[in-house]
Design an enzyme around this catalytic site. Structure first.
Site, PDB file in Angstrom:
ATOM      1  N   GLY A  82       0.831  -1.203   0.000  1.00 16.41           N
ATOM      2  CA  GLY A  82       0.000   0.000   0.000  1.00 16.41           C
ATOM      3  C   GLY A  82       0.860   1.244   0.000  1.00 16.41           C
ATOM      4  O   GLY A  82       2.087   1.170   0.095  1.00 16.41           O
ATOM      5  N   GLY A  84       2.689   3.547   1.491  1.00 13.79           N
ATOM      6  CA  GLY A  84       3.284   3.668   2.831  1.00 13.79           C
ATOM      7  C   GLY A  84       3.862   5.044   3.078  1.00 13.79           C
ATOM      8  O   GLY A  84       4.048   5.454   4.224  1.00 13.79           O
ATOM      9  N   ARG A 175      -1.258   0.230  -9.780  1.00 13.98           N
ATOM     10  CA  ARG A 175      -0.184  -0.748 -10.038  1.00 13.98           C
ATOM     11  C   ARG A 175      -0.798  -2.139 -10.224  1.00 13.98           C
ATOM     12  O   ARG A 175      -1.934  -2.375  -9.800  1.00 13.98           O
ATOM     13  CB  ARG A 175       0.744  -0.800  -8.800  1.00 13.98           C
ATOM     14  CG  ARG A 175       1.310   0.537  -8.420  1.00 13.98           C
ATOM     15  CD  ARG A 175       1.415   0.702  -6.893  1.00 13.98           C
ATOM     16  NE  ARG A 175       1.755   2.091  -6.561  1.00 13.98           N
ATOM     17  CZ  ARG A 175       2.986   2.550  -6.480  1.00 13.98           C
ATOM     18  NH1 ARG A 175       3.996   1.734  -6.607  1.00 13.98           N
ATOM     19  NH2 ARG A 175       3.219   3.818  -6.234  1.00 13.98           N
ATOM     20  N   ASP A 244       4.417  -4.555  -7.542  1.00 11.84           N
ATOM     21  CA  ASP A 244       3.798  -3.347  -6.980  1.00 11.84           C
ATOM     22  C   ASP A 244       4.435  -2.079  -7.555  1.00 11.84           C
ATOM     23  O   ASP A 244       3.950  -0.980  -7.292  1.00 11.84           O
ATOM     24  CB  ASP A 244       3.893  -3.346  -5.449  1.00 11.84           C
ATOM     25  CG  ASP A 244       5.291  -3.614  -4.950  1.00 11.84           C
ATOM     26  OD1 ASP A 244       5.788  -4.739  -5.170  1.00 11.84           O
ATOM     27  OD2 ASP A 244       5.911  -2.706  -4.372  1.00 11.84           O
ATOM     28  N   ASN A 245       5.496  -2.219  -8.324  1.00 13.87           N
ATOM     29  CA  ASN A 245       6.100  -1.045  -8.969  1.00 13.87           C
ATOM     30  C   ASN A 245       5.803  -1.019 -10.461  1.00 13.87           C
ATOM     31  O   ASN A 245       6.410  -0.249 -11.200  1.00 13.87           O
ATOM     32  CB  ASN A 245       7.616  -1.032  -8.740  1.00 13.87           C
ATOM     33  CG  ASN A 245       7.965  -0.724  -7.290  1.00 13.87           C
ATOM     34  OD1 ASN A 245       7.176  -0.123  -6.578  1.00 13.87           O
ATOM     35  ND2 ASN A 245       9.136  -1.146  -6.863  1.00 13.87           N
TER      36      ASN A 245
END
Ligand code: AMP
Ligand code: MG
Length: 477
Positions: A82, A84, A175, A244-245
């Site tokens: 998430g 962050g 993402r 996630d990127n």
């Protein structure tokens, strides 16, 4: 003027939590990307307001939020990540009706910070800020950065560093990991809502396809392939291609331990935590495919897996097409095809075995003329090998319906004189850490026109200093 137009925020609870940015002490606006504010119709926003916005003052009535996502990090699934240290602070519609998500990075903890402090340090902010600008100017799809502040807030990393925040912008920061969090929890309603949201807002043509989820995967594969081919051409290495990127729009996203090749070494690893070389330069095309497989697994909860297989297979096909096109343009051979790959790999072997500087070589290859081709031999140590390659290359280059001068123009528009080499970023960082932002401004300006050499910036175009080969990039940022 801001024209607030929420889209992501309408997805509602389950997709994010509302958060409040935590300001930095004595913030100072160290750069404002004026051309970008103009592009977004935000050039009438005064500097003082930008400073306050970066330090947490709300934009109109928009309620800041942090979104939830998951992801595969170095091949291992992490069920919850998430935003962050990123906070969405506005969704702004420009006069072309393009909605831009504006996101602070480094503005304090969120419910998704896990063990992190929610902060970004000046070093990493400058790297992301300069690189997103550099990539955009190179014509590579990327998130953008509007402004950056530093402060008196101290942030602990390996050393104590300066706290900083950037404001970045993209049509969407969604993402692959946003799909993974709902798929892994079997939250089919949310997954379906997200997929439909992405289709309706960013890939509306998929609504007309026989299977819209398969069409979505196909479009994402296409955009991802386009981006990776550009990375390979320019020698960009992302460093942390975790799922996630990976942007659902195929934008270069989350600049951490990235780098541009100095010497050509296809196995080069920029991220020093990447012991296996999973994210080395040469692995990037295949890793993007691996991440697309993770996305397909999520979509397979919405449609039959066999319906997705073609789209998944298309990634390699698209990548090969874009890569051939990119390398053909680098070589000035616009009808470059599969049958020319031997010519390319012979050159790449020469460059690798002689540790040749990627950017300098290609830029100077673009400058050879029929009368003076020998000049390029000075840029490699194995001159004889390059000489015999050149004989073949020049024959092939003349065997096309494009005259030499025109193919030279294609090359000069493909092979930049300037990329954000690690040492150039580091010099700007060191000076900014000492309170001198002049080089940051100068480098930013030079990066705006990477395909042209300007007399004022000659010091940026040369070989990297010896110390550049010992630099150490980690995920700590
Ligand atoms: P990254 O390696 O930058 O892609 O980050 C992976 C995850 O860690 C994301 O969920 C980030 O938001 C989070 N993260 C990274 N650095 C920090 C930090 N300093 N504070 C809080 N969360 C962070
Ligand atoms: Mg990230």
């Amino acid at each position: 003027m801001f024209n607030i137009s929420p889209q992501f925020a309408f997805l509602g609870p389950g997709f994010y939590q509302l958060v409040t940015p935590t300001p930095l002490l004595n913030p100072h606006l160290i750069h404002l990307n004026k051309p970008l504010t103009k592009q977004l119709n935000l050039d009438d926003v005064p500097d003082t307001r930008w400073l306050n916005i970066l330090n947490g003052t709300p934009v109109e009535t928009y309620k800041p939020l942090a979104s939830i996502y998951a992801g595969h990090q170095f091949g291992t699934f992490v069920p919850q990540l998430g935003d962050g240290r990123a906070i969405l602070i506005a969704e702004h519609k420009d006069t072309n009706n393009q909605v831009w998500e504006l996101q602070l990075k480094g503005s304090g903890q969120t419910p998704y910070s896990r063990f992190g402090d929610g902060r970004a340090v000046l070093r990493s902010s400058i790297r992301e800020y300069l690189c997103s600008h550099a990539m955009a100017a190179l014509g590579i799809p990327t998130t953008l950065a509007i402004a950056m502040i530093d402060s008196d807030t101290k942030v602990a990393r390996e050393e104590i560093e300066t706290g900083s925040i950037i404001l970045r912008a993209a049509p969407s920061f969604i993402r692959f990991g946003h799909f993974e969090v709902f798929a892994s929890r079997n939250q089919i309603n949310e997954l379906s809502k997200l997929a439909n949201f992405v289709i309706d807002h960013y890939y509306p043509e998929c609504n007309n396809a026989p299977n819209k989820f398969s069409a979505l995967l196909d479009r994402v594969a296409d955009n991802t392939a386009k981006m990776i081919a550009k990375w390979q051409g320019v020698g960009f290495c992302h460093g942390v291609m975790n799922s996630d990127n990976m942007s659902i729009l195929g934008l270069t996203l989350d600049y951490g331990p990235f780098g541009f090749l100095d010497n050509y070494n296809p196995r080069h690893i920029f991220n020093h935590s990447d012991h296996e070389g999973r994210y080395s330069y040469a692995n990037q095309p295949q890793i993007a495919g691996w991440n697309l497989e993770r996305l397909a697994e999520c979509l397979s909860l919405l449609t039959k897996p066999e319906e997705l297989q073609n789209s998944l297979n298309n990634y390699a096909k698209y990548f090969n097409q874009y890569y051939i096109q990119e390398m053909g343009n680098k070589l000035g051979i616009i009808n470059f095809g599969l049958e020319d790959l031997d010519l390319l790999s012979e050159l790449l072997n020469i460059l690798a075995s002689s540790n040749t500087d990627w950017t300098i070589f290609w830029h100077n290859l673009s400058k050879i003329t029929r009368g003076n081709r020998a000049s390029i031999l000075d840029y490699v140590s194995n001159r004889d090998e390059l000489k015999s390659w050149l004989d073949k290359y020049l024959i092939r280059r003349t065997e096309q319906d494009l005259d030499f001068a025109k193919s030279k123009t294609v090359m000069l528009n493909t092979n930049p004189a300037l990329v954000l080499r690690g040492h150039l970023a580091q010099n700007s960082i060191s000076r900014a850490q000492a309170g001198d932002y002049a080089d940051l401004e100068r480098l930013f300006n030079a990066l705006s026109t990477p395909f042209e050499m300007h007399d004022a910036y000659l010091d940026y175009y040369g070989y990297p200093p010896e110390w550049a080969s010992h630099s150490n990039l980690s995920c700590s940022s």
